[in-house]
Write an enzyme that holds these catalytic residues in place. Structure first.
Site, PDB file in Angstrom:
ATOM      1  N   ALA A  16       0.951  11.390   2.639  1.00 55.16           N
ATOM      2  CA  ALA A  16       1.608  12.500   3.349  1.00 55.16           C
ATOM      3  C   ALA A  16       1.466  12.341   4.858  1.00 55.16           C
ATOM      4  O   ALA A  16       2.448  12.479   5.608  1.00 55.16           O
ATOM      5  CB  ALA A  16       1.016  13.833   2.897  1.00 55.16           C
ATOM      6  N   SER A  40     -10.167  10.429   8.049  1.00 61.25           N
ATOM      7  CA  SER A  40     -11.566  10.073   7.851  1.00 61.25           C
ATOM      8  C   SER A  40     -11.664   9.042   6.731  1.00 61.25           C
ATOM      9  O   SER A  40     -11.343   9.339   5.578  1.00 61.25           O
ATOM     10  CB  SER A  40     -12.347  11.340   7.487  1.00 61.25           C
ATOM     11  OG  SER A  40     -13.515  10.991   6.804  1.00 61.25           O
ATOM     12  N   ILE A  43     -14.046  10.189   3.974  1.00 63.10           N
ATOM     13  CA  ILE A  43     -13.480  11.071   2.934  1.00 63.10           C
ATOM     14  C   ILE A  43     -12.493  10.277   2.080  1.00 63.10           C
ATOM     15  O   ILE A  43     -12.467  10.400   0.865  1.00 63.10           O
ATOM     16  CB  ILE A  43     -12.795  12.298   3.580  1.00 63.10           C
ATOM     17  CG1 ILE A  43     -13.842  13.164   4.256  1.00 63.10           C
ATOM     18  CG2 ILE A  43     -12.016  13.095   2.548  1.00 63.10           C
ATOM     19  CD1 ILE A  43     -13.290  14.357   5.001  1.00 63.10           C
ATOM     20  N   LYS A  79      11.857   0.754 -10.259  1.00 61.36           N
ATOM     21  CA  LYS A  79      11.752   1.798 -11.287  1.00 61.36           C
ATOM     22  C   LYS A  79      13.142   2.363 -11.573  1.00 61.36           C
ATOM     23  O   LYS A  79      13.781   2.911 -10.677  1.00 61.36           O
ATOM     24  CB  LYS A  79      10.807   2.901 -10.791  1.00 61.36           C
ATOM     25  CG  LYS A  79      10.730   4.076 -11.733  1.00 61.36           C
ATOM     26  CD  LYS A  79       9.734   5.110 -11.273  1.00 61.36           C
ATOM     27  CE  LYS A  79       9.816   6.338 -12.154  1.00 61.36           C
ATOM     28  NZ  LYS A  79       9.019   7.452 -11.648  1.00 61.36           N
TER      29      LYS A  79
HETATM   30  C1  FAD Z   1      -3.527  12.069 -10.808  1.00 63.86           C
HETATM   31  C2  FAD Z   1      -2.428  12.023  -9.806  1.00 63.86           C
HETATM   32  C3  FAD Z   1      -1.372  11.142  -9.978  1.00 63.86           C
HETATM   33  C4  FAD Z   1      -0.311  11.131  -9.059  1.00 63.86           C
HETATM   34  N1  FAD Z   1       0.766  10.322  -9.274  1.00 63.86           N
HETATM   35  C5  FAD Z   1       1.845  10.423  -8.470  1.00 63.86           C
HETATM   36  C6  FAD Z   1       3.009   9.642  -8.685  1.00 63.86           C
HETATM   37  O1  FAD Z   1       3.058   8.803  -9.578  1.00 63.86           O
HETATM   38  N2  FAD Z   1       4.057   9.830  -7.863  1.00 63.86           N
HETATM   39  C7  FAD Z   1       4.025  10.727  -6.845  1.00 63.86           C
HETATM   40  O2  FAD Z   1       5.045  10.902  -6.153  1.00 63.86           O
HETATM   41  N3  FAD Z   1       2.917  11.421  -6.575  1.00 63.86           N
HETATM   42  C8  FAD Z   1       1.836  11.299  -7.361  1.00 63.86           C
HETATM   43  N4  FAD Z   1       0.720  12.008  -7.076  1.00 63.86           N
HETATM   44  C9  FAD Z   1       0.654  12.781  -5.844  1.00 63.86           C
HETATM   45  C10 FAD Z   1       0.352  11.820  -4.689  1.00 63.86           C
HETATM   46  O3  FAD Z   1      -0.833  11.117  -4.962  1.00 63.86           O
HETATM   47  C11 FAD Z   1       0.226  12.564  -3.378  1.00 63.86           C
HETATM   48  O4  FAD Z   1       1.334  13.394  -3.191  1.00 63.86           O
HETATM   49  C12 FAD Z   1       0.171  11.602  -2.214  1.00 63.86           C
HETATM   50  O5  FAD Z   1      -0.789  10.618  -2.432  1.00 63.86           O
HETATM   51  C13 FAD Z   1      -0.124  12.329  -0.940  1.00 63.86           C
HETATM   52  O6  FAD Z   1      -1.468  12.697  -0.847  1.00 63.86           O
HETATM   53  P1  FAD Z   1      -1.938  13.352   0.508  1.00 63.86           P
HETATM   54  O7  FAD Z   1      -1.657  12.409   1.605  1.00 63.86           O
HETATM   55  O8  FAD Z   1      -1.391  14.724   0.577  1.00 63.86           O
HETATM   56  O9  FAD Z   1      -3.502  13.514   0.296  1.00 63.86           O
HETATM   57  P2  FAD Z   1      -4.748  12.393   0.357  1.00 63.86           P
HETATM   58  O10 FAD Z   1      -4.266  11.096  -0.107  1.00 63.86           O
HETATM   59  O11 FAD Z   1      -5.822  13.078  -0.351  1.00 63.86           O
HETATM   60  O12 FAD Z   1      -5.034  12.305   1.899  1.00 63.86           O
HETATM   61  C14 FAD Z   1      -5.795  13.282   2.564  1.00 63.86           C
HETATM   62  C15 FAD Z   1      -6.171  12.737   3.942  1.00 63.86           C
HETATM   63  O13 FAD Z   1      -6.814  13.773   4.679  1.00 63.86           O
HETATM   64  C16 FAD Z   1      -7.979  13.234   5.269  1.00 63.86           C
HETATM   65  N5  FAD Z   1      -8.944  14.323   5.459  1.00 63.86           N
HETATM   66  C17 FAD Z   1      -9.286  15.299   4.602  1.00 63.86           C
HETATM   67  N6  FAD Z   1     -10.238  16.074   5.140  1.00 63.86           N
HETATM   68  C18 FAD Z   1     -10.483  15.593   6.371  1.00 63.86           C
HETATM   69  C19 FAD Z   1     -11.376  15.940   7.409  1.00 63.86           C
HETATM   70  N7  FAD Z   1     -12.245  16.960   7.300  1.00 63.86           N
HETATM   71  N8  FAD Z   1     -11.366  15.198   8.532  1.00 63.86           N
HETATM   72  C20 FAD Z   1     -10.532  14.147   8.690  1.00 63.86           C
HETATM   73  N9  FAD Z   1      -9.663  13.765   7.727  1.00 63.86           N
HETATM   74  C21 FAD Z   1      -9.659  14.474   6.582  1.00 63.86           C
HETATM   75  C22 FAD Z   1      -8.458  12.193   4.277  1.00 63.86           C
HETATM   76  O14 FAD Z   1      -9.334  11.276   4.861  1.00 63.86           O
HETATM   77  C23 FAD Z   1      -7.125  11.568   3.904  1.00 63.86           C
HETATM   78  O15 FAD Z   1      -6.764  10.615   4.873  1.00 63.86           O
HETATM   79  C24 FAD Z   1      -0.354  11.999  -7.950  1.00 63.86           C
HETATM   80  C25 FAD Z   1      -1.457  12.840  -7.752  1.00 63.86           C
HETATM   81  C26 FAD Z   1      -2.481  12.869  -8.664  1.00 63.86           C
HETATM   82  C27 FAD Z   1      -3.650  13.789  -8.443  1.00 63.86           C
END
Ligand code: FAD
Length: 507
Positions: A16, A40, A43, A79
């Site tokens: 994201a 981070s 994390i 896909k």
């Molecule tokens: C089991 C599972 C399977 C999935 N499969 C799919 C799929 O096949 N297809 C699909 O489209 N989506 C899928 N998803 C969803 C997908 O993984 C997420 O939408 C995508 O990875 C985005 O994650 P994110 O960036 O929001 O969060 P994260 O990847 O969790 O990133 C969070 C970021 O915030 C940072 N952060 C958090 N707290 C702090 C802090 N205090 N200080 C500094 N940095 C911080 C972390 O270090 C990290 O960089 C799946 C999710 C799950 C749970």
């Protein structure tokens, strides 16, 4: 509210965070924003999210991403859809394809003509009219040749990719466009005493990162949108009971299948995502019906290659953030809500949220009407996907475990109940403007999960029996002809985007 945006702070460097950074940096070139992303390594990221849906090619196009380069860099495969195994009943499988079935005729969808065919005792399966499904079944992939004159549409496709490599790939693009990356853990958040707007975040080592606009991509924790602004969460677990996942990669198999597989299991379902260097696997389950240890051992028993590590547990609650945009914080990705990955929609939601945000960007300030409209659109988008997911769990003959008996008793959302009733009574699938899943998706799942319409559109009776047969032969024949010209998926990858071998690390 009147606060011109100059400095944008993105919190989080998962899919994201880097998608948001790439989108805003690339599309705002010339405006002169100062963009800083804080992440981070301690994390880390969620580390899953490897299957996508076709609109991702629009993202690639608008970011000027070269397909072959991106596929090589992320160990990606193609896909064409998702195979759903054992969802309707044991020993049953169907494919939700990304492409169309047949062609519309007399102003109505093709599936009505196929329902007539069935009602008259016809036996040609609907799959025979869909090139995506036939290509999946034959492990083939190809693009249209310039001289292709067949009237059926080209294959619609998306990608499977390595989530870690994808974030890295986007990071390079964003940094090249001037995004500043700051490594560090945020330990506190400062707000304006009067408006509650976020002013800055402070890192563990005391550095302060200030901004006018904050994009919360901090994952499930929702550091700004929830922990600071308390936006609230609407829990949808009464509709979608799975709340855990175990994930583990395994060695790749000889053939890279051009589709995701989702196999219904005793307390949830298992995903299989084939990449060039490995296969991603996971068991999504409901903790009320299965323990973590059992899920891990069932997953390991059912891999089709040697496990590359031990299963990693993930916890979640299906639902949505009540508002995804509050004050000067937009939440994107897992911070904005989560629907289980049954239809691989989360990465798409990141993409669509970022695109909409660019479109509705706060120019001279944060206008409450714009924010309200944005939040409404985000809710509607999620509700549509929710309905499609609930359809999988509730339209099933399975009652062989307590989990499936629980699913069958789920009271469907009103909007799904209506769509279900329309399809069963008259074969109608009504698609409203702007929705993500179009007629072939709803048809594939309703038909695949065993719903049977009592009738079909009267216009489907227009062609004579002989004429309908002639058109069916032509369309099914064209699909076969088209698919036969495609190389196998592995041949296509080798010719276009073979990824370099990677040393496989355990997760
Ligand atoms: C089991 C599972 C399977 C999935 N499969 C799919 C799929 O096949 N297809 C699909 O489209 N989506 C899928 N998803 C969803 C997908 O993984 C997420 O939408 C995508 O990875 C985005 O994650 P994110 O960036 O929001 O969060 P994260 O990847 O969790 O990133 C969070 C970021 O915030 C940072 N952060 C958090 N707290 C702090 C802090 N205090 N200080 C500094 N940095 C911080 C972390 O270090 C990290 O960089 C799946 C999710 C799950 C749970």
């Amino acid at each position: 509210m009147q606060q011109r945006v100059r400095k944008i702070v993105i919190v989080g460097g998962g899919t994201a965070g880097w998608m948001a950074a790439t989108t805003i940096a690339r599309l705002s070139k010339g405006v002169g924003f100062d963009i800083e992303l804080v992440e981070s390594m301690e994390i880390g990221t969620v580390g899953v999210g490897e299957a996508t849906i076709p609109p991702i090619s629009e993202f690639n196009r608008s970011m000027q991403i070269d397909e072959n380069d991106f596929m090589r860099a992320t160990q990606a495969s193609i896909k064409l859809g998702i195979e759903f195994v054992d969802w309707t009943r044991h020993d049953h499988s169907y494919i939700h394809p990304f492409g169309w079935y047949g062609v519309p005729m007399h102003g109505i969808y093709f599936h009505h003509f196929w329902l007539r065919h069935l009602a008259q005792g016809g036996t040609i399966p609907a799959d025979a009219f869909c090139s995506n499904i036939m290509a999946c079944r034959q492990n083939r992939f190809g693009k249209l040749q310039p001289d292709d004159r067949l009237p059926i549409p080209p294959l619609a496709y998306a990608y499977h990719f390595d989530a870690g490599l994808y974030a890295l790939y986007l990071r390079k693009l964003a940094e090249a466009d001037g995004v500043k990356r700051t490594e560090g853990k945020i330990v506190s958040v400062q707000q304006d005493g009067e408006s509650g707007f976020i002013e800055s975040v402070t890192l563990e080592d005391g550095r302060v990162v200030a901004g006018d606009l904050f994009i919360d991509c901090s994952g499930f924790r929702g550091l700004l949108i929830e922990q600071t602004l308390h936006a609230g969460y609407e829990d949808w677990s009464h509709w979608l009971p799975c709340d855990r996942a175990m994930a583990v990669p395994c060695e790749r198999t000889a053939t890279t299948t051009p589709y995701t597989r989702s196999t219904a299991r005793e307390a949830g379902w298992q995903w299989r995502i084939p990449l060039q260097h490995r296969t991603g696997n996971g068991y999504v389950y409901c903790s009320e019906f299965m323990s973590d240890d059992e899920a891990a051992s069932k997953l390991l028993e059912r891999l089709d290659g040697k496990a590359l590590g031990t299963p990693r547990p993930l916890r979640f609650k299906g639902g949505r953030r009540k508002v995804v945009w509050k004050k000067n914080v937009l939440s994107v990705g897992l911070a904005s809500g989560f629907l289980e990955p049954l239809e691989s929609t989360s990465i798409h939601l990141i993409q669509s949220m970022c695109a909409r945000f660019v479109f509705m960007f706060p120019g001279d300030g944060f206008n409450p009407a714009t924010i309200d409209r944005f939040n409404r659109l985000a809710r509607e988008e999620l509700e549509e996907i929710r309905d499609l997911l609930v359809l999988h769990y509730t339209a099933t003959e399975r009652d062989d475990t307590p989990f499936w008996r629980h699913c069958r008793a789920i009271k469907k959302p009103e909007s799904l109940a209506q769509a279900w009733e329309m399809y069963e009574s008259s074969g109608d699938i009504i698609i409203e403007g702007g929705v993500l899943f179009k007629e072939p998706s709803w048809f594939a799942i309703m038909h695949g999960q065993g719903l049977k319409p009592r009738s079909y559109h009267p216009f489907a009776n227009i062609p004579s029996d002989a004429e309908l047969q002639r058109r069916f032969d032509l369309m099914a024949g064209d699909v076969l002809k088209r698919v036969a010209t495609f190389p196998t998926h592995d041949e296509w990858i080798r010719a276009n985007c073979p990824a370099p071998p990677l040393a496989m690390k355990a997760m």
